[in-house]
Design a protein around this motif. Structure first.
Motif, PDB file in Angstrom:
ATOM      1  N   HIS A 163       0.813  -1.222   0.000  1.00 57.23           N
ATOM      2  CA  HIS A 163       0.000   0.000   0.000  1.00 57.23           C
ATOM      3  C   HIS A 163       0.848   1.276   0.000  1.00 57.23           C
ATOM      4  N   GLY A 169       1.743  -0.015 -10.099  1.00 55.66           N
ATOM      5  CA  GLY A 169       0.873   0.376 -11.197  1.00 55.66           C
ATOM      6  C   GLY A 169       1.553   1.205 -12.269  1.00 55.66           C
ATOM      7  N   ASP A 217      -4.597   2.738  -3.979  1.00 55.81           N
ATOM      8  CA  ASP A 217      -3.371   2.514  -4.741  1.00 55.81           C
ATOM      9  C   ASP A 217      -3.739   1.696  -5.972  1.00 55.81           C
ATOM     10  N   LEU A 218      -2.800   1.504  -6.865  1.00 55.56           N
ATOM     11  CA  LEU A 218      -3.110   0.858  -8.145  1.00 55.56           C
ATOM     12  C   LEU A 218      -2.877  -0.644  -8.146  1.00 55.56           C
ATOM     13  N   SER A 219      -2.684  -1.241  -6.950  1.00 54.96           N
ATOM     14  CA  SER A 219      -2.555  -2.695  -6.870  1.00 54.96           C
ATOM     15  C   SER A 219      -3.918  -3.343  -7.094  1.00 54.96           C
ATOM     16  N   GLU A 220      -3.904  -4.598  -7.479  1.00 55.13           N
ATOM     17  CA  GLU A 220      -5.152  -5.289  -7.821  1.00 55.13           C
ATOM     18  C   GLU A 220      -5.949  -5.735  -6.596  1.00 55.13           C
ATOM     19  N   ASN A 221      -5.259  -5.980  -5.466  1.00 57.85           N
ATOM     20  CA  ASN A 221      -5.898  -6.621  -4.326  1.00 57.85           C
ATOM     21  C   ASN A 221      -5.734  -5.783  -3.071  1.00 57.85           C
ATOM     22  N   SER A 222      -6.832  -5.445  -2.416  1.00 56.19           N
ATOM     23  CA  SER A 222      -6.752  -4.635  -1.193  1.00 56.19           C
ATOM     24  C   SER A 222      -6.699  -5.477   0.066  1.00 56.19           C
ATOM     25  N   VAL A 311      -9.475   0.138 -11.293  1.00 56.28           N
ATOM     26  CA  VAL A 311      -9.027  -0.786 -10.245  1.00 56.28           C
ATOM     27  C   VAL A 311      -9.317  -0.220  -8.854  1.00 56.28           C
ATOM     28  N   ARG A 314     -13.209  -0.303  -8.176  1.00 51.65           N
ATOM     29  CA  ARG A 314     -13.683  -1.636  -7.781  1.00 51.65           C
ATOM     30  C   ARG A 314     -13.388  -1.908  -6.307  1.00 51.65           C
ATOM     31  N   LYS A 315     -12.171  -1.633  -5.879  1.00 51.61           N
ATOM     32  CA  LYS A 315     -11.802  -1.881  -4.481  1.00 51.61           C
ATOM     33  C   LYS A 315     -12.588  -0.985  -3.534  1.00 51.61           C
ATOM     34  N   GLU A 318     -15.918  -2.528  -2.934  1.00 45.33           N
ATOM     35  CA  GLU A 318     -15.784  -3.737  -2.105  1.00 45.33           C
ATOM     36  C   GLU A 318     -15.658  -3.388  -0.625  1.00 45.33           C
TER      37      GLU A 318
END
Length: 427
Positions: A163, A169, A217-222, A311, A314-315, A318
């Protein structure tokens, strides 16, 4: 003869009996200790300290000051355990990371600090920025900037790709150097120990890590876990050597579990905490700092086309649709709760909206107020100074019109604010 004159003059100047006192005559008082409000109470303040609390409406001598709060509800100065005073989220936040200088950030931070104080928050824990937050803390301490008392983490720490890794990204050559422990990006015990030491060297009051991914942040998974228990223990042990506590950003259940087992003082957000996490938090005495308003805010922004990259949107959805519900379960399970909002993710100065969301989720108003006073002070480690209205504590005192125990929304409209004995707002 002259010596006697100066001695008498000195006694006159320093005599407590002759020093000016401020008498706050309170219609109702929620002191942060009792479970019920008191009525008809006077708080006596000298300098920056509460020196007495008396039943009834008391006045001093002609040199003293009386403040009439007889139609107000008076409380300890509020404490937000999770803010980011350097920034404020917008659709341009990612671009601003490449545009704004430290000077730009500092000017904005001074505005946000004042806004936070004027919302009734006399103390905050700033959990990560560029390091300008440390300079801001010093400026507030010196009286150069109006703001809350700040305890800051300086730069927060995460794993590579985590994070706090601002290069996530972007293509590999987008930054002029590789992120490392100095930047708050560290892997393995040795690098994490070094990163903690960097933060201590710069003047951090608390260490902030991330044991899972994040939303903005631009990561796929939080929610994926990003440190081992052993790595987290290395952080906690090193911080403890320096007398520092550890706050841990965590959304996913596994990352939360590892953080608690690793010995962190608080879980920040805790979005996907499960029953096992609740039991571990109770066993180890770990606080949850829920930040419901931040989750709801990013979920609202995600509904605006183009506000976030896909991305992040979406997070945000969620997390934002779950965080309040999880808080309610955690509270009812018996997990310790300290007030925190993630201010900066939403607009600064709206911190007190969190009270409304906490009560909506099933927390009684008195418990919500205590989460932002006695519990918050306990989490930070300042119970001997703040968090309650008691003799010998700092004169951090706020008041609202009406009764927040009957309508928690009144917390969003301050009528009186005193910090360190200085009045910043008096309607």
């Amino acid at each position: 003869m002259m010596k006697n004159f100066y001695f008498i003059l000195l006694l006159f100047i320093v005599s407590p009996a002759l020093a000016q006192r401020t008498y706050l005559q309170c219609g109702k008082l929620i002191d942060g200790v009792a479970n019920k409000a008191q009525t008809g109470v006077t708080i006596i303040v000298e300098g920056n300290t509460i020196t007495g609390i008396q039943k009834g409406y008391v006045t001093g001598n002609s040199a003293d000051k009386v403040i009439d709060l007889k139609n107000k509800t008076v409380m300890p100065g509020l404490i937000d355990c999770h803010v980011h005073l350097e920034s404020q989220g917008s659709k341009n936040s990612i671009a601003e990371g490449f545009i704004l200088t430290d000077a730009d950030i500092a000017y904005k931070a001074a505005v946000y600090a004042k806004r936070t104080l004027m919302a009734g928050f006399t103390t905050v824990r700033d959990l990560g920025g560029s390091g300008v937050n440390i300079s801001l803390r010093k400026a507030v301490q010196k009286g150069e900037v109006d703001g809350p008392r700040i305890f800051t983490a300086g730069r927060a720490i995460s794993a590579t790709g985590g994070h706090m890794d601002n290069s996530v990204g972007f293509r590999d050559d987008a930054f002029n150097h590789k992120m490392g422990p100095d930047d708050g990006v560290a892997d393995g015990r040795d690098e994490l120990i070094k990163s903690v030491r960097f933060q201590f060297k710069r003047g951090s009051d608390v260490i902030k890590i991330a044991s899972t991914g994040g939303v903005l942040d631009l990561s796929e998974n939080s929610s994926g876990a990003e440190f081992t228990v052993d790595e987290i223990k290395a952080v906690v042990e090193t911080a403890k050597d320096y007398g520092l506590r550890v706050a841990c950003h965590a959304h996913g259940a596994e990352g939360i579990k590892r953080a608690i087992l690793g010995g962190v003082t608080s879980i920040e957000h805790g979005t996907f905490m499960n029953e096992e996490d609740f039991e571990l938090a109770k066993k180890y005495g770990t606080y949850l700092v829920p930040t419901i308003i931040a989750g709801k805010s990013v979920a609202d922004s995600a509904k605006i086309p183009g506000y976030f990259p896909p991305v992040i949107a979406r997070k945000a959805m969620e997390v934002g649709t779950v965080i309040q519900q999880t808080f309610g379960k955690a509270y009812k399970s018996g997990v310790k709760i300290a007030f925190g909002t993630d201010a900066g993710v939403y607009a600064h100065g709206k911190n007190a909206k969190e009270f409304e969301y906490m009560v909506e989720a099933g927390m009684p108003p008195m418990d919500a107020i205590k989460a932002a006073t006695t519990n918050a002070a306990d989490l930070i480690g300042i119970s001997n100074q703040a968090g309650s209205i008691e003799k010998g504590k700092l004169a951090d005192i706020v008041a609202v019109d009406g009764d927040p125990l009957a309508d928690i929304k009144t917390m969003q409209h301050m009528a009186f604010i005193m910090k360190d004995g200085k009045v910043y707002l008096q309607e």
